[in-house]
Design a protein around this motif. Structure first.
Motif, short mmCIF file in Angstrom:
data_model
loop_
_atom_site.label_atom_id
_atom_site.label_comp_id
_atom_site.label_asym_id
_atom_site.label_seq_id
_atom_site.Cartn_x
_atom_site.Cartn_y
_atom_site.Cartn_z
N LYS A 164 6.00 -14.97 3.07
CA LYS A 164 5.43 -16.31 3.17
C LYS A 164 6.38 -17.35 2.59
N VAL A 165 7.00 -17.03 1.44
CA VAL A 165 7.94 -17.96 0.81
C VAL A 165 9.12 -18.20 1.74
N GLY A 166 9.59 -17.12 2.37
CA GLY A 166 10.69 -17.26 3.31
C GLY A 166 10.34 -18.12 4.50
N ALA A 167 9.05 -18.10 4.90
CA ALA A 167 8.63 -18.83 6.09
C ALA A 167 8.39 -20.30 5.83
N VAL A 168 7.67 -20.64 4.75
CA VAL A 168 7.28 -22.04 4.53
C VAL A 168 7.61 -22.55 3.13
N GLY A 169 8.29 -21.74 2.32
CA GLY A 169 8.66 -22.18 0.98
C GLY A 169 7.46 -22.31 0.07
N THR A 170 7.56 -23.24 -0.89
CA THR A 170 6.49 -23.42 -1.86
C THR A 170 5.84 -24.80 -1.79
N ASP A 171 6.23 -25.61 -0.82
CA ASP A 171 5.54 -26.89 -0.63
C ASP A 171 4.21 -26.70 0.09
N TYR A 172 4.09 -25.58 0.78
CA TYR A 172 2.87 -25.26 1.53
C TYR A 172 2.39 -23.87 1.16
N SER A 173 1.08 -23.64 1.32
CA SER A 173 0.56 -22.29 1.44
C SER A 173 0.50 -21.96 2.93
N ALA A 174 0.63 -20.68 3.25
CA ALA A 174 0.46 -20.25 4.63
C ALA A 174 -1.00 -19.86 4.84
N VAL A 175 -1.58 -20.30 5.95
CA VAL A 175 -2.96 -19.93 6.26
C VAL A 175 -3.02 -19.24 7.61
N PHE A 176 -3.93 -18.28 7.70
CA PHE A 176 -4.12 -17.49 8.90
C PHE A 176 -5.61 -17.45 9.23
N SER A 177 -5.97 -17.76 10.45
CA SER A 177 -7.35 -17.64 10.89
C SER A 177 -7.40 -17.89 12.39
N ASP A 178 -8.43 -17.33 13.03
CA ASP A 178 -8.65 -17.68 14.43
C ASP A 178 -9.96 -18.45 14.58
N HIS A 179 -10.43 -19.04 13.48
CA HIS A 179 -11.64 -19.86 13.49
C HIS A 179 -11.25 -21.31 13.26
N SER A 180 -11.40 -22.12 14.30
CA SER A 180 -10.91 -23.51 14.24
C SER A 180 -11.63 -24.33 13.18
N ALA A 181 -12.93 -24.11 12.98
CA ALA A 181 -13.68 -24.90 12.01
C ALA A 181 -13.17 -24.65 10.59
N LEU A 182 -12.89 -23.39 10.27
CA LEU A 182 -12.35 -23.07 8.95
C LEU A 182 -10.97 -23.69 8.77
N LEU A 183 -10.15 -23.61 9.81
CA LEU A 183 -8.80 -24.13 9.73
C LEU A 183 -8.79 -25.64 9.55
N GLU A 184 -9.60 -26.35 10.32
CA GLU A 184 -9.61 -27.81 10.22
C GLU A 184 -10.09 -28.26 8.86
N ALA A 185 -11.13 -27.59 8.34
CA ALA A 185 -11.63 -27.94 7.01
C ALA A 185 -10.57 -27.67 5.95
N MET A 186 -9.79 -26.59 6.11
CA MET A 186 -8.75 -26.25 5.13
C MET A 186 -7.59 -27.24 5.21
N LYS A 187 -7.19 -27.61 6.40
CA LYS A 187 -6.09 -28.57 6.54
C LYS A 187 -6.46 -29.92 5.92
N THR A 188 -7.70 -30.34 6.15
CA THR A 188 -8.18 -31.60 5.57
C THR A 188 -8.20 -31.51 4.05
N ALA A 189 -8.66 -30.38 3.54
CA ALA A 189 -8.69 -30.18 2.08
C ALA A 189 -7.27 -30.23 1.50
N GLY A 190 -6.32 -29.65 2.21
CA GLY A 190 -4.94 -29.67 1.74
C GLY A 190 -4.37 -31.07 1.70
N GLU A 191 -4.65 -31.86 2.73
CA GLU A 191 -4.15 -33.24 2.76
C GLU A 191 -4.79 -34.08 1.66
N THR A 192 -6.06 -33.85 1.41
CA THR A 192 -6.78 -34.63 0.40
C THR A 192 -6.28 -34.33 -1.01
#
Length: 521
Positions: A403-431
């Motif tokens: 994960k560190v090799g892929a996106v470093g430490t400015d981001y966490s990597a997230v995995f899901s195939d549920h769009s509602a969970l993903l959108e809520a998580m992305k919004t939480a990250g931006e906030t």
């Protein structure tokens, strides 16, 4: 820890004390973590150590100065700002010392940019805290024109930066001990807004305490007991600890197997907060590997192994998030599941090639004993799905170097195939500023197939293999995986984080739970 219960807002004094909480929750005193205080009463003070004037960005560089200041003082300040080409851009700062006849020893004019979002306000507060001297007694911040939420966020950022973990110092350095006087438009409203940030800060502080504990002091039973003590003052948090014998009896062989080589066997911590109706809970599952030698796949890098007490950061984030949600009386049911392990080597330790049986009956070939986090999370996810009947599951872990090799430490990597969970998580990250970046789950078919058992615990690509392994145990429950490897710890202070464990994930998870719950009731 000491317990204190005070009113949320001391409206008459307009002063926010670090021991404030909602009346329903007794919490450890904030003075266990920080000594600084905030006051929101607007009253003139003489002999101020530092006066901070917040200034929004303007096209022509004009800055409104308080009319109470003398014309000579205003002219001197405007001239200094013009020389420095100050426009109020976020991060700009001009310092003036010993202005003649002025009531403050130092004046800092600080730019806040065109808009001041929550994460930027928190960072600004942290920056101010980092610059203040330990000898400072009082600070005044002129914040006229800024919202109550913006003022509260700046104060919150100062709190987060001023935390200290110094229990192992023979002679701890003096902690900052000053009062910040916030002069905004509405003192009582600002005090009330600030009070809502305190449960969140307290959750972060507890998470930092857990992360920073060395492996020999912060083993599974010790962390379970610390967590029970931390939530004991919350009337509506139920804490359950499963002993090693119970973990084994319940069939959680993946969790038990990681610790079987240690004298400190596996525990399972479950903290449940019921703030909603009778709906099934949202479950947070956090990796609580209290120290990771790698097992027989031994970590050979000294710089890596010396910080392996941080491998419990996911579990710390889960506990802190549940505490934060309970502390603010969030209208949601949430359960935190923290599998606790101690991955050591001995004659009884799990060997590479061994087969462990998880709680759902899955037989796992342990190809690499250093891929232990997903083993304990497997049983944590099973417990959340099977025993708690969770309606959604988020797991969080310092899981893979990939994960560190892929996106470093400015981001966490997230995995899901549920769009509602993903959108809520992305919004939480931006906030919150705890940013996430989605990586693909598939196709990657067959990457965890085992010729010997049902699945194996490693594959390639590494981050995806870990995620696909965990997805197997979530089955059809809506699920999202957060790989926060590299985000939990830093040797130096940065932004809202002091050096050491930073409590990453507490704010992200708490925000995500409320986002997802609001959109998916």
């Amino acid at each position: 820890m000491k317990k204190n219960v005070l009113a949320v807002v001391l409206a008459t004094a307009l002063t926010a004390s670090y021991t404030m909480s909602s009346a329903a929750h007794a919490q450890a005193s904030f003075s266990d973590y920080v000594q600084t205080q905030h006051s929101f009463a607007h009253e003139h003070m003489d002999n101020v150590d530092v006066l901070v004037l917040l200034a929004a960005e303007s096209d022509d560089g004009s800055i409104a100065l308080p009319q109470m200041w003398s014309e000579d003082t205003r002219n001197m300040i405007q001239n200094a700002l013009a020389i420095e080409e100050f426009t109020g851009k976020n991060g700009q700062q001009v310092e003036l010392l010993a202005l003649p006849g002025f009531y403050a020893k130092r004046l800092w004019v600080v730019g806040t940019g065109e808009t001041l979002q929550r994460k930027d306000a928190e960072k600004l507060g942290a920056t101010l805290a980092a610059q203040l001297s330990d000898k400072t007694d009082n600070v005044v911040v002129h914040a006229k024109g800024y919202s109550d939420a913006q003022i509260a966020a700046m104060a919150h950022g100062m709190d987060l930066r001023n935390y200290r973990f110094d229990k192992y110092k023979s002679e701890p350095a003096a902690r900052p001990d000053y009062t910040v006087h916030w002069h905004g438009d509405n003192g009582s409203a600002a005090a009330a807004a600030y009070a809502t940030t305190q449960p969140l800060a307290h959750g972060v502080f507890v998470a930092r305490d857990i992360i920073n504990l060395p492996g020999s002091d912060g083993y599974p039973q010790a962390i379970a007991e610390l967590a029970q003590e931390a939530v004991s003052g919350y009337d509506d948090i139920k804490a359950t600890v499963y002993t090693p014998e119970q973990v084994k009896e319940m069939g959680m062989g993946a969790l038990y197997g990681v610790s079987q080589g240690s004298q400190h066997k596996a525990h399972l911590l479950v903290v449940e907060y019921q703030g909603g109706n009778d709906e099934a809970p949202i479950a947070l599952v956090g990796k609580g590997n209290t120290f990771d030698t790698g097992g027989y796949n031994l970590k050979t890098s000294g710089s890596s192994i010396v910080r392996m007490q941080t491998d419990k950061a996911g579990g710390a984030a889960v506990l802190g998030a549940v505490m934060a949600l309970a502390g603010k009386d969030a209208k949601v049911n949430v359960a935190g599941v923290v599998p606790l392990s101690h991955n050591l080597i001995s004659g009884s330790a799990t060997l590479p090639g061994d087969v462990l049986v998880a709680g759902d009956g899955t037989r796992i070939e342990v190809v690499n004993t250093d891929a232990e986090g997903r083993l304990i999370l497997a049983d944590g996810i099973w417990y959340a799905r099977d025993q708690l009947k969770a309606r959604a599951i988020a797991d969080i872990a310092t899981l893979t170097g990939s994960k560190v090799g892929a996106v470093g430490t400015d981001y966490s990597a997230v995995f899901s195939d549920h769009s509602a969970l993903l959108e809520a998580m992305k919004t939480a990250g931006e906030t919150t500023g705890e940013l996430v970046w989605q990586l693909p789950l598939g196709p990657y078919d067959g990457i965890i197939d085992s010729w010997l058992a049902d699945v194996q615990n490693v594959g390639s690509p590494g981050a995806q293999a870990g995620a696909r392994f965990l997805q197997h145990f979530a089955k059809d429950t809506p699920w999202i995986h957060i790989d926060m490897a590299g985000n939990a710890y830093a040797t130096g202070a940065n932004g809202i984080h002091p050096a050491g464990g930073n409590g990453y994930g507490v704010r992200l998870l708490a925000e995500w739970v409320e986002n997802y719950n609001a959109a998916n009731k």
